[in-house]
Structures are given as C-alpha cells and as structure tokens.
Design a protein around this motif. Structure first.
Motif, mmCIF file in Angstrom:
data_model
loop_
_atom_site.group_PDB
_atom_site.id
_atom_site.type_symbol
_atom_site.label_atom_id
_atom_site.label_comp_id
_atom_site.label_asym_id
_atom_site.label_seq_id
_atom_site.Cartn_x
_atom_site.Cartn_y
_atom_site.Cartn_z
ATOM 1 N N ASP D 55 62.623 1.547 -0.727
ATOM 2 C CA ASP D 55 61.493 2.481 -0.781
ATOM 3 C C ASP D 55 60.648 2.475 0.484
ATOM 4 O O ASP D 55 59.781 3.333 0.657
ATOM 5 N N LEU D 56 60.885 1.492 1.320
ATOM 6 C CA LEU D 56 60.119 1.434 2.567
ATOM 7 C C LEU D 56 60.669 2.392 3.621
ATOM 8 O O LEU D 56 60.253 2.334 4.781
ATOM 9 N N TRP D 57 61.606 3.274 3.252
ATOM 10 C CA TRP D 57 62.231 4.111 4.287
ATOM 11 C C TRP D 57 61.227 4.850 5.185
ATOM 12 O O TRP D 57 61.492 5.031 6.375
ATOM 13 N N PRO D 58 60.054 5.265 4.658
ATOM 14 C CA PRO D 58 59.139 5.915 5.623
ATOM 15 C C PRO D 58 58.692 4.945 6.716
ATOM 16 O O PRO D 58 58.484 5.348 7.863
ATOM 17 N N SER D 59 58.549 3.667 6.346
ATOM 18 C CA SER D 59 58.176 2.682 7.361
ATOM 19 C C SER D 59 59.270 2.542 8.405
ATOM 20 O O SER D 59 58.993 2.414 9.601
ATOM 21 N N TYR D 60 60.539 2.529 7.954
ATOM 22 C CA TYR D 60 61.637 2.412 8.915
ATOM 23 C C TYR D 60 61.699 3.653 9.800
ATOM 24 O O TYR D 60 61.887 3.565 11.013
ATOM 25 N N LEU D 61 61.549 4.828 9.179
ATOM 26 C CA LEU D 61 61.559 6.068 9.952
ATOM 27 C C LEU D 61 60.445 6.049 11.005
ATOM 28 O O LEU D 61 60.661 6.396 12.180
ATOM 29 N N ALA D 62 59.263 5.633 10.569
ATOM 30 C CA ALA D 62 58.129 5.584 11.496
ATOM 31 C C ALA D 62 58.375 4.549 12.584
ATOM 32 O O ALA D 62 58.060 4.778 13.762
ATOM 33 N N TYR D 63 58.951 3.401 12.188
ATOM 34 C CA TYR D 63 59.249 2.350 13.163
ATOM 35 C C TYR D 63 60.201 2.877 14.229
ATOM 36 O O TYR D 63 59.955 2.751 15.438
ATOM 37 N N PHE D 112 51.094 7.109 8.958
ATOM 38 C CA PHE D 112 52.170 7.951 8.443
ATOM 39 C C PHE D 112 52.990 7.204 7.380
ATOM 40 O O PHE D 112 53.267 7.740 6.304
ATOM 41 N N ALA D 113 53.369 5.944 7.708
ATOM 42 C CA ALA D 113 54.199 5.180 6.771
ATOM 43 C C ALA D 113 53.465 4.946 5.450
ATOM 44 O O ALA D 113 54.055 4.944 4.368
ATOM 45 N N ASP D 114 52.159 4.782 5.526
ATOM 46 C CA ASP D 114 51.394 4.468 4.312
ATOM 47 C C ASP D 114 51.167 5.693 3.427
ATOM 48 O O ASP D 114 51.066 5.580 2.211
ATOM 49 N N TYR D 115 51.047 6.874 4.020
ATOM 50 C CA TYR D 115 50.592 8.020 3.249
ATOM 51 C C TYR D 115 51.638 9.106 3.068
ATOM 52 O O TYR D 115 51.319 10.184 2.578
ATOM 53 N N ILE D 116 52.891 8.812 3.467
ATOM 54 C CA ILE D 116 53.886 9.860 3.448
ATOM 55 C C ILE D 116 54.207 10.326 2.027
ATOM 56 O O ILE D 116 54.670 11.442 1.804
ATOM 57 N N ARG D 117 53.939 9.477 1.023
ATOM 58 C CA ARG D 117 54.264 9.912 -0.328
ATOM 59 C C ARG D 117 53.057 10.419 -1.090
ATOM 60 O O ARG D 117 53.113 10.636 -2.290
ATOM 61 N N ASP D 118 51.967 10.564 -0.363
ATOM 62 C CA ASP D 118 50.747 11.070 -0.983
ATOM 63 C C ASP D 118 50.625 12.551 -0.609
ATOM 64 O O ASP D 118 50.436 12.897 0.560
ATOM 65 N N ASP D 119 50.725 13.413 -1.608
ATOM 66 C CA ASP D 119 50.849 14.849 -1.364
ATOM 67 C C ASP D 119 49.838 15.430 -0.385
ATOM 68 O O ASP D 119 50.193 16.239 0.482
ATOM 69 N N ASN D 120 48.578 15.065 -0.532
ATOM 70 C CA ASN D 120 47.575 15.628 0.362
ATOM 71 C C ASN D 120 47.553 14.920 1.697
ATOM 72 O O ASN D 120 47.509 15.541 2.752
ATOM 73 N N ALA D 121 47.583 13.605 1.593
ATOM 74 C CA ALA D 121 47.368 12.803 2.797
ATOM 75 C C ALA D 121 48.515 12.923 3.791
ATOM 76 O O ALA D 121 48.309 12.814 4.999
ATOM 77 N N GLU D 122 49.730 13.183 3.307
ATOM 78 C CA GLU D 122 50.883 13.152 4.220
ATOM 79 C C GLU D 122 50.769 14.185 5.336
ATOM 80 O O GLU D 122 51.195 13.959 6.452
#
Lengths: 224, 224, 224, 224
Positions: D55-63, D112-122
């Motif tokens: 589930d951390l894939w956004p962190s890897y993508l951002a990294y 980005f990694a923290d908020y990518i799954r938050d509809d508004n914040a992303e």
C-alpha cells in the motif's frame, strides 16, 4: 618547472586545507539540507491541505532565512579559505567551533517555525534564533580575524582586499544585536531582518563582491 | 620533472587514500550534523518555552560532547592519514569499523539526553554512552597502531612524531574507563568528563599539536 | 613529459569520474549514516532502560548488516571505478540506479528492526529486506559487467584481475536468493546470513583482495 | 611545460568551481538520500505488513520521481559546470537559489505520498509537488542561460553543443506546466508524468547525450 622552482603555490597553502574544506563543505551542506526535515503539516490536515500548506509560511520563512544564513556563512568561509596560505592548529579548532554553531541552526529554526503563532513563545523563539545566528556570524568573523592576526593569509593578498573582507563580515553583527532586541516586541519583523542580513551577505554589490571573491590567485604582475 | 624524478610523492601515497578520506570525511560530517536532530522541546512547551529551552541543557551538553568527540576523532583520523604513505586492504576495513562506531554515536547521545533526569535510567544511559565513546576512541588507536605495524607510515616520518601521536591517542582510553565506572554513581559528572577528554584531544598543546599536525610533508632537508 | 606527451593518464580516465565518485561517495556515506536514525527505544522505556537497550538487538543487527552491506557496496564501487579509464552516459545512469537502491536501504532496515518480533510480519520484513539487498548487489555487478562490456576498463588492466572482480561480485547473489527463501521460515537466520554475505565481501582474502584492490595503476613495465 | 605555457587550463576555469561543485554535489546527494526518511508504514501495520508495504506504492512512486528529478538536476548541473571556464559572483548566488529549491523537494515529495489517497488533498499535493519540480528545473535553465549570457562558458565550447544543452533543458518546463494543470484532475497521472520528464532528462538519447556529456575538454585540434 625546469629548475629549482617546483610549483610552490599548492604545497605552501598548508597541507590540511583540502580536508578542512571538504569537512566544512560537508557540514554546511548537511546542515542546510536538514532544514527541510522540520517542515511538516500537522497530521490532521486532510481536507484543508491547501490552507495547511499556506499556513506553513513561518516554516518557509524560517527555511529561507536559515538556508540563506548558512549559505552566506559558506560563502564567507570560502572567501576566508581562499585567502589562506596555510592553516594552523588553532584555526582548525576555531573552524570546528564555527561548525558546531552552524550545525546547531536547524534546532532554533524549527523552534521559531513551531512557536511563531504562540503569543508568549514567539518572543523566546525569535530571540533564541537570533542569538544562534549572531554566534555563527561572530565566529566567522573571529576565524577571519584570527587568520589575519596569525599571518595565515597569503602574502600576495592585497591589504585593501583583506580590509574589505573584514568590513564585509562585521556590520551584520550589529544588525543582529538590534534585531534580537526588536524581536522581543515584533518577532516576525526580527526574522525578516535576519533574512535581510543573510541576503546582504549573499548579494554581490560591486566593490563588496571583490572582497568576497578575490579575483587574483597568482602573485600580482603575472596576470599582465 | 626533467629527469628521473617524476614527483614521486603523490602516487606513492596509495591510490585509494583519496576516496577513503572523502568517504570518511562524509561519514564524520554527517554523524556530527545529525546530532542536532535529536534536540527537541516537548510538544506541550507552549507558554513556558523559555523554561523548556533552558531545561534542554542535557541535550546541549550531549550535543557539545558528541560534537567534540566526533570532531576529535576526525582530527585524529586526519593526523593518521597524513602520515600514511599508502593504505592496504585491512586498513580500509578497520576504517569501516571505526566509522560504524562513529556513525552510531547519535543514538547513545540521544539516549543520554532523554534519560538524564530519570534516576534509574540515567546510569544506564551514561554508561552506554561512555562505552560507545570508548569503542570509537579505541578503534582510532587500533587504526593507527595497525598503520605503524603494517609499515603504511611514510618512511620520512619522524620516529618521535609517530610516538607522539601514539601517546596522544592512548591516555583518553584510561580516562573513559574511569569515567564509565564513575558514571554508575554520578552520570552527569561522567558526561562532563567525556567532554573534557574530547576537548583534551582537540586543544592543541604545544608539543602535542606537533603530533597531531606534522609540519613536514616532504623528506627532511628539502625544506632548507 | 619532455615533449608532446602531456601527461595523458588523467584526461583519459573520462572527465566526469571525479564528480561521479564524489556524488556516489556522498550518497553511500549519507545512507550509511542515516541508519542510526532508526534506532530508538520506545517512549515508555523509563525504569527498565537497560532491558530496553538490550531488547533493541534486532536494531543493532539490522544496523550492522546494512552498514556492512552499504560499506561493501562502496568498496565494490571503489574497485570498479578504479579500473575505469573513462565513463560513458549509460554508466552514469546505471550508477544513479544503483544509488537509488542503496539510498533506499534504510527503509527495509527499519522495517526489519521494527517487526522482527512479530510472528507474521517478520517473514515479510526479512524477505523485503533481502530483496532490497539483492537488488543493490545485482546492480553493482551489472555496473561492472557493463563497464567491461563497453570497454570502459583501462586497457592495461590485467584480464585475470578483471575476471577476479567479476567472480568476487557474483556469488553473493546466489547467497541472497537462498537466504530470501530461508527467510520465509527463519527470518533472523536469513538476516544473519545477509550480514555474513556483507562480511564476505568486506573481508580481504588474499587473492580476492587483489581483485578488489588492484595494486597497479600505471601501465605494466613502468613499475620496474 | 618548459616555457611560457604554464598549463593554462585549470587556473582559467575559475578558482571557485571546485568548492562550488563539492558543495552542490553535497546538497544534491543529501537531498536525494533524505527522501527515504519519509517512507514509513503506519504504526499499527502489524499483522498485515505485506499489505502495508504494498500500500505504500505512492511513497515508492514519489521516491523514484524525486530521486530521478534530483538525479537529473545533478546531471544537468554537471553538464553546465563542465562547460564553464570560470564562475562569477552572480552564478554562485543563482546556484545557491537552485540548491534552495532542490533541497526543498523532500517536503512536497512527502506531502504527495501522504495525501495521494485523500480525494481533496491529492490535487493540492500533486500541484504543489509539480510547482516545486518546475521551479527547480527552471532555475537550472536560468543558471545555464546566465552562464552563456555572462560568457562564463569555455571559448572552445562548440556553439552547437551549447545550443543542444539549452534545447535539452527547456522542453521539460512546458511539460511541467501541462502536467500541473492535469494534476488538478488526475493527480497520479501528473506524478507519473513528472517521473517521465525526469527519465527523459536522464536517458541518454544519442544526439542529446552529446549535449549533456561533451566529449571534448581540450581545444579542438589537440585531439587529432
């Protein structure tokens, strides 16, 4: 290089300048880059992330101020070592002391960013921040004054240039004292002032830049 | 450079000294700069920030102590590599082991700062801190002893200077042992003692500084 | 150096090796030093600090394992660049990819240290850790194989030495595969195995060390 | 080296390039390595660690995205300084400004990694991220344009090569603008686009790589 003149410049500069510069560059570069670690939105930002990101302006102000101050110290450090023919044991220790204060700057930076909106705490935070910036700048001047006093400066360095660098490193100290006092009443103004001092150090005014970036390295006359 | 004398000094020093020094400088510089990350006021400081900032004195003491110890280790490392003509495979591995302990120091530093006011824990924290400092200093001495034993030292290095550096690196170890024992009863005193040892390594007494900062690099007689 | 032969060695090596090495050294040094940030006793350690410090053994094991692995990668990187006459564009990109994995290692290290005592999670953590170590080592071998394939290696490099370095960098990969599988059943054993591989890379066996630390830099015949 | 031709190349390049490069390399290397600190599984992952790690894939993508962008900026910086004959005061300040933005990148990356799954914040996070990447790339181009404008480029540099580097550094800026707009609707796509831009900068297409990695350092004619 034909006879008895074996490229005397480099060996003369003192055999330790290389690693002293490398180590100092490392500490300056790390301290300046660690500043970003202290910028964070609170956990519950969620829905109002835009507002949270904007509300972080004290963190950005503190980041830019500390980045500029450490950057200015690195420029000043560069200017100093550029004039050195060699280093001695005391210079290396003074340099460590300078790095001790420079590497400490991320802490007061974070403190200021965290407490700037807290009516009581902001005075403490801004004052503490200013004192740390003042100590870093003072040690840079002390390092330079020591180098001049101990005859570590290259003999071919222009007296005027040496004087210019001294002039260049000095006035900020008075500025810090005034701003630290002002910070007890208007903390944000003080920090904007700290930023202004850093930018003053960084911006190359015509004559001043000569003091910061001596153009000549070889003895006079060889350029012609 | 006209005849058979092609500036033999640099190639002789061992081709890897450059990157070994750069990597070591990097690790020392990063470890020394990471120390600041562990200084933090508790979240609820708010109103009494001044008191909170003052109450952090154990963090400052730990910061200065570890900064001085790592700074002293860097100076010692400098002095050692300065005498080297070349490195060998074992030296490079011992150096990695030294860096392993030096890079570990931020952890016991933080532990000491966090637990110094906790009656039971402070003994553990101060002892653990002392053991880590002792191991770092011991490995620095081992590195130097190995370099002498394996004939990595430049042949033109003065026997007296080599002996001086050995003398210089040794007594701190006994000091650490005494202070680690003392730390079981009076932890803060022990840490002040650790700081004193680091300063003893750093401060350049006249003769000792010669051991730490050899003046000559070229073979004797060439200076004249 | 008498006539038209202007010291061809350094320019030939490729003009970018210097900064590539400096940048790589920086990333290796920082990644290796950041490992310590992930060692922390839980907030409530208090009274039983001694036990807490001892209970952190998985953190220490992970610290030593990752430190050794990154240290070994740095040694291998050194050995590779030592043989290079020049770099090319693809080499520099492959090097960036290697650094991407090396700089990532602190994350699986922390994961392993955090979850080693959790029956289900430890298998995941140890496997993930192993895969990251395997990828780092694989890229190091790919980097070297590419350098040989693209004729970046100095022409005077001994074929035997080149073969030795290839041999030296290869077997660990099989070891990782076996240990990753073993880690699904006995995670701690797998990590001890990862440490063993790193130490195997680091420890200089006689012949092998020749592969890792080529003694000659100048063309053969000039030493005589 | 016998007569009036005292190896003019190195002194000419400007005496400060060395430390400017070292400091810049340091900041790029640290910023690129700090990215990993922001990857973390939530405290309560426990039993479902495998899922948490996936589930951390956004962190890897951002990294990977930020690593590639900073890596590309470092490559571009390399290409720029490679063409410089000397630096001047303004160049050094512009360089500091570039580093200020590059060192800031870990913050929007984390956001980005923290908020990518938050509809508004992303949307906010992806836009903010894109703006920071755009500013970094813009400053790299400004640095290069300034160097050309201020005649800091080596006189023997091929006009075509200089033009190629300008071409190479420019198109990404338009790409960022498009993607920042797209990010308001499909944030993840925008970030994949940022990664694509970084990879475009990094991948060496035949002609383009010539612009990034000039082969010649010596004046034309000396190679023959």
């Amino acid at each position: 290089m034909t006879n008895a003149e074996p490229a005397p410049e480099p060996p003369r500069r003192g055999f330790r300048t290389g690693r002293l510069e490398a180590f100092s560059d490392g500490v300056f570069a790390i301290a300046i880059t660690l500043l970003v670690l202290d910028i964070a939105v609170s956990e519950v930002a969620g829905k109002h992330l835009l507002r949270s990101v904007i509300d972080l302006w004290p963190s950005y102000l503190a980041y830019v101020t500390s980045f500029s101050t450490i950057g200015a110290a690195w420029l000043g450090h560069n200017a100093i070592t550029e004039y050195l023919e060699r280093t001695d044991a005391a210079f290396i220790r003074l340099n460590l002391l300078l790095l001790l204060f420079a590497a400490f700057l991320p802490f007061p930076t974070r403190l200021f960013a965290d407490y700037i909106r807290d009516d009581n705490a902001e005075r403490v935070a801004a004052t503490f921040y200013g004192i740390c910036l003042l100590l870093t700048s003072t040690l840079l001047l002390v390092l330079w004054r020591y180098a001049v006093w101990a005859h570590l400066v290259r003999p071919d360095a222009d007296d005027e240039e040496v004087g210019l660098l001294t002039q260049r490193l000095t006035p900020g100290l008075g500025g810090y004292l005034v701003l630290i006092a002002a910070g007890l009443f208007v903390p944000v103004v003080a920090v904007v002032g700290y930023l202004a001092i850093a930018i003053y150090y960084i911006i190359p005014f015509r004559r001043l830049s000569a003091g910061f970036f001596p153009r000549r390295r070889r003895p006079p006359g060889r350029d012609a």
